[in-house]
Design a protein around this motif. Structure first.
Motif, PDB file in Angstrom:
ATOM      1  N   PHE A   6       6.991   7.237   4.052  1.00  0.00           N
ATOM      2  CA  PHE A   6       6.246   8.076   4.255  1.00  0.00           C
ATOM      3  C   PHE A   6       6.230  10.426   3.552  1.00  0.00           C
ATOM      4  O   PHE A   6       5.626  11.371   3.345  1.00  0.00           O
ATOM      5  N   LYS A   7       7.133  10.261   3.935  1.00  0.00           N
ATOM      6  CA  LYS A   7       8.491  11.048   3.434  1.00  0.00           C
ATOM      7  C   LYS A   7       8.177  11.308   1.835  1.00  0.00           C
ATOM      8  O   LYS A   7       7.829  13.144   1.342  1.00  0.00           O
ATOM      9  N   LEU A   8       8.561  10.042   1.027  1.00  0.00           N
ATOM     10  CA  LEU A   8       8.348  10.657  -1.227  1.00  0.00           C
ATOM     11  C   LEU A   8       6.653  10.867  -0.739  1.00  0.00           C
ATOM     12  O   LEU A   8       6.902  11.511  -1.344  1.00  0.00           O
ATOM     13  N   MET A   9       5.438  10.662  -0.248  1.00  0.00           N
ATOM     14  CA  MET A   9       4.585  10.909  -0.129  1.00  0.00           C
ATOM     15  C   MET A   9       3.904  11.953  -0.214  1.00  0.00           C
ATOM     16  O   MET A   9       3.435  12.658  -0.878  1.00  0.00           O
ATOM     17  N   ASP A  10       4.960  12.760   1.068  1.00  0.00           N
ATOM     18  CA  ASP A  10       4.584  13.976   1.149  1.00  0.00           C
ATOM     19  C   ASP A  10       5.745  15.218   0.323  1.00  0.00           C
ATOM     20  O   ASP A  10       5.243  16.472   0.252  1.00  0.00           O
ATOM     21  N   LYS A  11       6.346  14.220  -0.816  1.00  0.00           N
ATOM     22  CA  LYS A  11       7.024  16.146  -0.905  1.00  0.00           C
ATOM     23  C   LYS A  11       6.560  16.325  -2.202  1.00  0.00           C
ATOM     24  O   LYS A  11       5.521  15.792  -3.100  1.00  0.00           O
ATOM     25  N   LYS A  12       6.304  17.394  -2.465  1.00  0.00           N
ATOM     26  CA  LYS A  12       6.938  18.702  -3.216  1.00  0.00           C
ATOM     27  C   LYS A  12       7.104  19.085  -4.431  1.00  0.00           C
ATOM     28  O   LYS A  12       8.105  18.990  -4.250  1.00  0.00           O
TER      29      LYS A  12
ATOM     30  N   LEU B 247       0.715  -1.259   0.176  1.00  0.00           N
ATOM     31  CA  LEU B 247      -0.153   0.239  -0.068  1.00  0.00           C
ATOM     32  C   LEU B 247       0.901   0.846  -0.247  1.00  0.00           C
ATOM     33  O   LEU B 247       0.917   2.380  -0.739  1.00  0.00           O
ATOM     34  N   TYR B 248       2.147   1.583   1.157  1.00  0.00           N
ATOM     35  CA  TYR B 248       2.764   3.106   0.984  1.00  0.00           C
ATOM     36  C   TYR B 248       3.649   2.791  -0.145  1.00  0.00           C
ATOM     37  O   TYR B 248       3.947   3.882  -0.741  1.00  0.00           O
ATOM     38  N   HIS B 249       4.249   1.738  -0.994  1.00  0.00           N
ATOM     39  CA  HIS B 249       5.162   1.548  -1.800  1.00  0.00           C
ATOM     40  C   HIS B 249       3.781   1.770  -2.930  1.00  0.00           C
ATOM     41  O   HIS B 249       4.856   2.833  -4.282  1.00  0.00           O
ATOM     42  N   ASP B 250       3.251   2.048  -3.567  1.00  0.00           N
ATOM     43  CA  ASP B 250       1.733   2.074  -4.681  1.00  0.00           C
ATOM     44  C   ASP B 250       1.465   3.453  -4.618  1.00  0.00           C
ATOM     45  O   ASP B 250       1.578   4.390  -4.926  1.00  0.00           O
ATOM     46  N   ALA B 251       1.356   4.387  -3.337  1.00  0.00           N
ATOM     47  CA  ALA B 251       1.130   5.203  -2.767  1.00  0.00           C
ATOM     48  C   ALA B 251       2.284   6.676  -3.733  1.00  0.00           C
ATOM     49  O   ALA B 251       2.655   7.263  -4.313  1.00  0.00           O
ATOM     50  N   VAL B 252       3.900   5.792  -2.698  1.00  0.00           N
ATOM     51  CA  VAL B 252       5.106   6.230  -3.161  1.00  0.00           C
ATOM     52  C   VAL B 252       5.608   6.781  -5.007  1.00  0.00           C
ATOM     53  O   VAL B 252       5.648   7.570  -5.548  1.00  0.00           O
ATOM     54  N   THR B 253       4.484   5.054  -5.305  1.00  0.00           N
ATOM     55  CA  THR B 253       4.856   4.950  -7.421  1.00  0.00           C
ATOM     56  C   THR B 253       4.133   6.176  -7.824  1.00  0.00           C
ATOM     57  O   THR B 253       4.665   6.808  -8.565  1.00  0.00           O
ATOM     58  N   SER B 254       2.981   6.097  -7.267  1.00  0.00           N
ATOM     59  CA  SER B 254       1.807   7.117  -7.648  1.00  0.00           C
ATOM     60  C   SER B 254       2.365   8.573  -7.193  1.00  0.00           C
ATOM     61  O   SER B 254       2.269   9.443  -8.286  1.00  0.00           O
TER      62      SER B 254
ATOM     63  N   MET C 114       5.209   9.858  -6.758  1.00  0.00           N
ATOM     64  CA  MET C 114       6.675  10.161  -7.971  1.00  0.00           C
ATOM     65  C   MET C 114       6.601  10.600  -9.288  1.00  0.00           C
ATOM     66  O   MET C 114       6.113  11.101  -9.463  1.00  0.00           O
ATOM     67  N   ASP C 115       5.471   9.588  -9.708  1.00  0.00           N
ATOM     68  CA  ASP C 115       4.463   9.612 -11.114  1.00  0.00           C
ATOM     69  C   ASP C 115       4.251  10.937 -11.036  1.00  0.00           C
ATOM     70  O   ASP C 115       3.933  11.260 -12.451  1.00  0.00           O
ATOM     71  N   SER C 116       3.206  11.261 -10.411  1.00  0.00           N
ATOM     72  CA  SER C 116       2.998  12.654 -10.692  1.00  0.00           C
ATOM     73  C   SER C 116       4.180  13.265 -10.729  1.00  0.00           C
ATOM     74  O   SER C 116       3.937  14.764 -11.247  1.00  0.00           O
ATOM     75  N   LEU C 117       4.509  13.616  -9.878  1.00  0.00           N
ATOM     76  CA  LEU C 117       6.236  15.038  -9.460  1.00  0.00           C
ATOM     77  C   LEU C 117       7.106  14.038 -11.228  1.00  0.00           C
ATOM     78  O   LEU C 117       7.835  15.347 -11.183  1.00  0.00           O
ATOM     79  N   LYS C 118       6.588  13.312 -11.896  1.00  0.00           N
ATOM     80  CA  LYS C 118       7.709  13.419 -12.613  1.00  0.00           C
ATOM     81  C   LYS C 118       8.848  13.017 -12.471  1.00  0.00           C
ATOM     82  O   LYS C 118      10.390  12.881 -13.095  1.00  0.00           O
ATOM     83  N   ILE C 119       9.140  11.871 -11.562  1.00  0.00           N
ATOM     84  CA  ILE C 119      10.060  12.206 -10.844  1.00  0.00           C
ATOM     85  C   ILE C 119      10.667  10.081 -11.175  1.00  0.00           C
ATOM     86  O   ILE C 119      10.067   9.143 -10.471  1.00  0.00           O
ATOM     87  N   ASP C 120      11.603   9.864 -11.885  1.00  0.00           N
ATOM     88  CA  ASP C 120      12.111   8.372 -12.276  1.00  0.00           C
ATOM     89  C   ASP C 120      12.349   7.384 -10.742  1.00  0.00           C
ATOM     90  O   ASP C 120      12.450   7.853  -9.509  1.00  0.00           O
TER      91      ASP C 120
END
Length: 162
Positions: A156-162, A96-103, A105-111
């Protein structure tokens, strides 16, 4: 039953990633062991040789997340250590957390780069940083390259990244 389906999805994802990684893209290369017959350490079973064979190398020049995942042997060891029931609960939450991180990063266009190797070399310009898989790594350990430095971070930090 849901946990088994999720775990099967994880293994399917990794098998697809492995097939895709057979041909390195762009600046990504896999390090292979180099035999030097003149050097003192030519034994293929030496700790150095095993470490080099279990390594991966990335050339990074833009923000990237590196996900260091457990390999199948490490997953089996973890199952034995904590028990099947606890393992599948842990795996379910991690997915669940990994899916949130992946989503995110995808929205931020980070590889995102994935590896199951024990050692990862990150080359950034003329600098090199090494990640060595430790015994306390979770199913997914996250490392963020901001363009200059690589730091270990959590989901969690990656999920909150802006």
């Amino acid at each position: 039953m849901n946990r088994i389906v999720i775990l099967l999805a994880v293994f399917a994802l990794y098998s697809c990633k492995r097939e895709a990684k057979e041909e390195p893209e762009g600046n990504e290369t896999t390090t292979e062991m180099q035999q030097n017959t003149n050097g003192p350490n030519t034994d293929a079973d030496s700790p150095h040789a095993k470490l080099v064979m279990a390594a991966e190398q990335y050339m990074l020049d833009k923000p990237t997340v590196i996900v260091v995942a457990l390999n199948s042997n490490q997953i089996n060891d973890l199952k034995k250590e904590i028990g099947d029931g606890s393992f599948y609960t842990l795996a379910d939450e991690n997915m669940l957390y990994h899916d949130a991180v992946t989503s995110r990063m995808d929205s931020l266009k980070i590889d995102i780069k994935y590896t199951q190797k024990n050692v990862v070399y990150i080359n950034k310009g003329e600098q090199r940083q090494v990640i060595v898989k430790e015994a306390d790594f979770p199913l997914y350990a996250y490392f963020y390259f901001d363009g200059k430095n690589v730091t270990r971070t959590d989901a969690f930090k990656l999920m909150d990244k802006k």
